[in-house]
Design a protein around this motif. Structure first.
Motif, mmCIF file in Angstrom:
data_model
loop_
_atom_site.group_PDB
_atom_site.id
_atom_site.type_symbol
_atom_site.label_atom_id
_atom_site.label_comp_id
_atom_site.label_asym_id
_atom_site.label_seq_id
_atom_site.Cartn_x
_atom_site.Cartn_y
_atom_site.Cartn_z
ATOM 1 N N LEU A 70 -5.658 -6.737 -4.404
ATOM 2 C CA LEU A 70 -5.476 -5.302 -4.141
ATOM 3 C C LEU A 70 -4.833 -4.577 -5.315
ATOM 4 N N ASP A 95 -10.339 1.038 4.167
ATOM 5 C CA ASP A 95 -10.772 -0.218 3.544
ATOM 6 C C ASP A 95 -12.278 -0.408 3.647
ATOM 7 N N GLU A 111 3.548 0.873 -3.491
ATOM 8 C CA GLU A 111 2.930 0.517 -4.770
ATOM 9 C C GLU A 111 3.963 -0.028 -5.767
ATOM 10 N N ARG A 145 0.828 -1.215 0.000
ATOM 11 C CA ARG A 145 0.000 0.000 0.000
ATOM 12 C C ARG A 145 0.864 1.267 0.000
#
Length: 448
Positions: free
Chosen positions: A73, A344, A43, A40
């Motif tokens: 994801l 989320d 990336e 996250r």
């Protein structure tokens, strides 16, 4: 400098991989939590993943579980799985699930470097291709890259250079006027007027004079001759929004204008030629309205020389998140508070919501959430959406599941088209009969 994420719990291999790729920024993670956090944060376009990570109590194959979570994801991430020589089955399983490549230990720096370099090249090419598709969509006024929106854009490209009368169908808030403006902007009339009129927003007794104009003295208050919207659009494009709400008596006059390309102002006696391209739109079911005798059948066939179906937001998959981030960026520019993104639970709630108000509803919720949020990340409560529990069924398929569902559907459809003839079915699908039998057995498809 490109980022390479290495998921490995062996300190010796960590040290080896940390310093043998100076051309990349190497980020280390040794378990699922740290791996997802790094994913996250940084990336990375490429990830190396040790499939032999120690299993947790809930998962016998932690490496495969991390692989699936990363692909869920970040589906465009290139994952190179690293396995022991006796773990061939899991390596093949990883490839089936969507891993880019695999490599057997012991690690040879030079060989692994070639595999990683190639993965970065593939990731770059896919990114450029995605950006080209995205820029094409944005040039048409769209944000998103779902197949449904790509189809709409292809239709716009074909329709724009022509004079064909276009009907745009779609729910309220889906952006029908955006499509109309894109058709106008890409056509030969782009430097001419684009005149839009909402047939549902003007009272019935005023709509005729608004469209056709009126002569001085035609009715009380008509102190001077005034051109209507149709006349103002001469040389350009006329967009009749919500034409399904047009009063039935006025539909006959519109039909004559569409056929003859001439108008008469209210109270006038002279025909005025008008050269316009016509685009119409509605959220109504015009075919049902024809059955109910509230919309003229001859007018329907005149305005629907070609029809564009604009999909509702709920059918556009991950476009919901792309649009949400775009609206967040817009809202940040207009607010002194800068929001970093969505939690989320907010992402899950947006993907589960039915969006009856479509894009307009999403834009409004993001705009208000930027104002109401007390944190750096917008939650489902800030969006005024029902939070979704973590233990619900996953909302997105992996690539294997999507492929299997598509193959099963294609086989069933081909069987139906061929009336159960296996040779014909195989020809339709472009495969051999043995392959067809194998796939039918795999997906338990019966020839009934």
């Amino acid at each position: 400098m490109d980022t390479l994420l290495v998921i490995e719990d062996d300190p010796g291999i960590q040290k080896q991989l940390k310093w043998c790729f100076p051309q990349y920024e190497v980020v280390m993670a040794d378990d699922r939590k740290s791996a997802i956090t790094a994913l996250r944060r940084y990336e990375p376009k490429v990830v190396t993943l040790d499939l032999g990570l120690p299993p947790d109590e809930a998962n016998a194959s932690e490496g495969l579980a991390i692989l699936q979570e990363i692909l869920a994801l970040a589906p465009y991430t290139k994952i190179i799985v690293i396995t022991g020589n006796d773990d061939k089955a899991n390596a093949l399983k990883a490839i089936e699930l969507g891993a880019h490549d695999f490599y057997h230990k012991p690690i040879d720096d030079d060989i692994l470097a070639v595999i990683i370099d190639r993965a970065f090249v593939v990731a770059k090419l896919e990114s450029e291709n995605l950006n080209l598709r995205q820029s094409s969509l944005e040039a048409n006024g769209f944000i998103g890259n779902s197949p449904q929106i790509q189809q709409v854009c292809r239709m716009i490209e074909r329709i724009a250079p022509t004079e064909i009368t276009t009907l745009i169908l779609g729910e309220s808030g889906t952006g029908k006027e955006v499509i109309a403006r894109a058709i106008h902007a890409k056509g030969p009339r782009a430097d001419k007027p684009f005149i839009a009129i909402n047939c549902a927003s003007i009272p019935e007794h005023l709509l005729e004079s608004e469209l056709f104009g009126f002569e001085k003295g035609a009715f009380t208050g008509a102190h001077k001759t005034t051109a209507g919207k149709i006349e103002c659009a001469d040389g350009g494009t006329l967009f009749l929004d919500e034409i399904g709400d047009m009063p039935y008596p006025l539909q006959a006059k519109i039909l004559r204008f569409l056929q003859e390309k001439v108008i008469e102002r209210v109270g006038g006696r002279h025909e005025i030629p008008v050269d316009v391209k016509i685009i119409c739109a509605t959220h109504q079911n015009l075919e049902q309205m024809m059955t109910d005798k509230t919309f003229r059948e001859d007018l329907f066939y005149r305005i629907s020389e070609i029809t564009i179906h604009n999909p509702p937001l709920r059918d556009r998959d991950q476009d919901i998140l792309i649009l949400a981030r775009y609206f967040l960026q817009q809202a940040n520019q207009q607010s002194p508070r800068k929001i970093s993104g969505f939690t989320d639970d907010a992402i899950r709630a947006m993907l589960q919501h039915n969006w009856p108000g479509n894009i307009r509803e999403l834009q409004n919720k993001v705009k208000s959430a930027v104002i109401m949020s007390d944190n750096k990340f917008i939650s489902s409560l800030d969006l005024a959406l029902q939070p979704i529990e973590d233990d619900l069924e996953p909302m997105a398929f992996n690539l294997r599941q999507v492929r299997e569902a598509a193959e099963k559907q294609a086989i069933a459809k081909a069987l139906s088209l061929s009336n159960g003839n296996m040779s014909h079915t195989a020809n339709i699908l472009g495969i051999t009969r043995p392959t067809l039998y194998s796939l039918m057995d795999k997906y338990t498809v019966k020839n009934e």
